[in-house]
Write an enzyme that holds these catalytic residues in place. Structure first.
Site, PDB file in Angstrom:
ATOM      1  CD  GLU A  36      -2.922  -1.270   2.439  1.00 51.09           C
ATOM      2  OE1 GLU A  36      -2.573  -0.342   3.318  1.00 51.09           O
ATOM      3  OE2 GLU A  36      -3.591  -2.372   2.420  1.00 51.09           O
TER       4      GLU A  36
ATOM      5  CD  GLU B 231      -4.649  -7.792   1.730  1.00 51.36           C
ATOM      6  OE1 GLU B 231      -5.487  -7.167   2.191  1.00 51.36           O
ATOM      7  OE2 GLU B 231      -3.495  -7.664   2.135  1.00 51.36           O
TER       8      GLU B 231
HETATM    9  C1  GLA Z   1      -4.777  -4.371   4.201  1.00 48.32           C
HETATM   10  C2  GLA Z   1      -3.613  -5.066   4.749  1.00 48.32           C
HETATM   11  C3  GLA Z   1      -3.789  -6.490   5.426  1.00 48.32           C
HETATM   12  C4  GLA Z   1      -5.033  -6.307   6.692  1.00 48.32           C
HETATM   13  C5  GLA Z   1      -6.211  -5.437   5.791  1.00 48.32           C
HETATM   14  C6  GLA Z   1      -7.155  -5.263   6.855  1.00 48.32           C
HETATM   15  O1  GLA Z   1      -5.534  -4.918   3.331  1.00 48.32           O
HETATM   16  O2  GLA Z   1      -2.588  -5.435   3.659  1.00 48.32           O
HETATM   17  O3  GLA Z   1      -2.798  -6.969   6.153  1.00 48.32           O
HETATM   18  O4  GLA Z   1      -4.597  -5.299   7.525  1.00 48.32           O
HETATM   19  O5  GLA Z   1      -5.792  -4.467   5.291  1.00 48.32           O
HETATM   20  O6  GLA Z   1      -7.705  -6.661   7.432  1.00 48.32           O
END
Ligand code: GLA
Length: 378
Positions: free
Chosen positions: A156, A261
């Site tokens: 990010e 994710e």
């Molecule tokens: C982001 C992070 C993850 C996690 C999510 C929320 O996507 O990359 O590690 O913290 O947020 O669970």
């Protein structure tokens, strides 16, 4: 001998599990084995909960730590590492035939403030922070050298508008902190795959910045093996055509794509969903936006199943480029979506329900893969 006993035990568990849960006997990881790996994120307590691990060991071949491998967990105090949980996590994966993806080395969250300060509490200078980062990566990545599939090296780093996200990394080191992190990770484990991971990558400006990053790294011969597209999605976001194009563009750069994710919220999202920002709303409004406090309606369950099916159609279309699809959790009982972007709601984004029973979506995904020719046309 031990190996064969393990195989037989696993086989028996598989049959028992299938009978008990009413799913097809085909685990997801096997159903999709010609397409991509199927991963799951685990909370720290999950690896000690046999109700969870019995399912995880059958369905998934990749495991990621939801929190346990973040810096705050492995480096709780200045200079003092605690690898108790991470060692246990690697042992767990080894015993159960899964591979580990390390998540994550460089991020703006889950990092103690003191990481950026010297012993006197003064902010580190660029060279000092680079050295500290290099040592950290050497220690951490070096410890699990040869044991990981790959690392989310940087997580990010960009804003919605494509600019660099403000963070102490950017402020102290400058934009090349990303390149340096990849270099250090490669030095620490030359055989590990290295990834850049982010959300909102269908947004054109953010996407363009990540494309530029991949090109920059490649031009400088710094290894980057894949881009992780975080799949924090919903019934309406993202647009499937946009997702399709996003995957294709990354794949054209000569890197693999991973859907990381993945979770599909069924709840209304306050504000523009593509920005992924936290919501600030009052309690009354929050309740209005919590339509299924006890149970998901049948209609919403059907929409949810259809949505996963549609997303997987896109993934399968790109299965030559996608190496892995990872669910951000196993069960609706434990998912960050119950608390994001609004705290305290009941969401239903994952494959297993609160009682750890597979939702109809599991069967739908297995049926989809059986009907292989139905996914190539969008
Ligand atoms: C982001 C992070 C993850 C996690 C999510 C929320 O996507 O990359 O590690 O913290 O947020 O669970």
């Amino acid at each position: 001998m031990k190996f064969f006993v393990n195989v037989i035990i696993k086989f028996i568990l598989l049959i028992l599990f299938a009978l008990a849960s009413g799913t097809s006997a085909l685990p997801l990881k096997d159903a999709f084995k010609d397409n991509f790996q199927i991963g799951v994120a685990l909370a720290n307590r999950d690896i000690r909960n046999s109700r969870v691990t019995d399912i995880v060991n059958i369905e998934f071949n990749v495991v990621v730590a939801e929190f346990g491998m973040k810096m705050a967990n492995v480096l709780p105090e200045q200079g003092i590492y605690n690898f108790t949980w991470t060692d246990e996590f690697f042992d767990f994966a080894k015993e159960n035939g899964q591979v580990v993806v390390g998540h994550t080395l460089v991020w703006h969250k889950a990092i103690p403030d003191w990481f950026f300060l010297d012993a006197k509490g003064q902010k580190l200078k660029r060279d000092q922070l680079l050295l500290k980062l290099q040592r950290h990566i050497n220690t951490y990545v070096g410890r699990y050298r040869g044991q990981v599939l790959g690392w989310d090296v940087v997580n990010e780093a960009f804003n919605y508008d494509g600019s660099f996200r403000n963070s102490p990394w950017l402020e102290i080191i400058g934009e090349d902190y990303i390149e340096k992190a990849f270099e250090f990770a490669h030095q620490a484990d030359p055989n590990a795959e290295l990834y850049y991971n982010d959300y909102g990558l269908v947004s054109p400006k953010k996407h363009a910045s990540v494309v530029a990053l991949v090109k920059r790294l490649k031009k400088k011969a710094i290894p980057i093996h894949a881009v992780g597209i975080q799949g924090h999605y919903s019934l309406t976001y993202p647009d499937l055509k946009a997702l399709d194009k996003t995957i294709a563009r990354f794949a054209n750069l000569g890197v693999k794509v991973m859907i990381t994710e993945l979770d599909v919220s069924v709840l209304p999202f306050p504000g523009p969903e593509d920005r992924g920002e936290d919501a600030e709303i009052n309690v009354a409004r929050a309740q209005q936006l919590n339509p299924y406090p006890e149970q998901l309606s049948e209609e919403a369950m059907q929409q949810f199943t259809n949505r996963y099916r549609d997303l997987f159609r896109v993934f399968l279309k790109h299965s030559n480029s996608i190496s892995r699809v990872t669910f951000w959790g196993l069960t609706d009982a434990h998912t960050w979506r119950n608390n994001w972007p609004i705290p305290g709601r009941a969401d239903y984004p994952l494959l297993y329900d609160r009682a750890l029973k597979p939702k109809p979506v599991v069967k739908a995904l297995l049926e989809l893969i059986e009907a292989r020719d139905s996914y190539i046309h969008l």
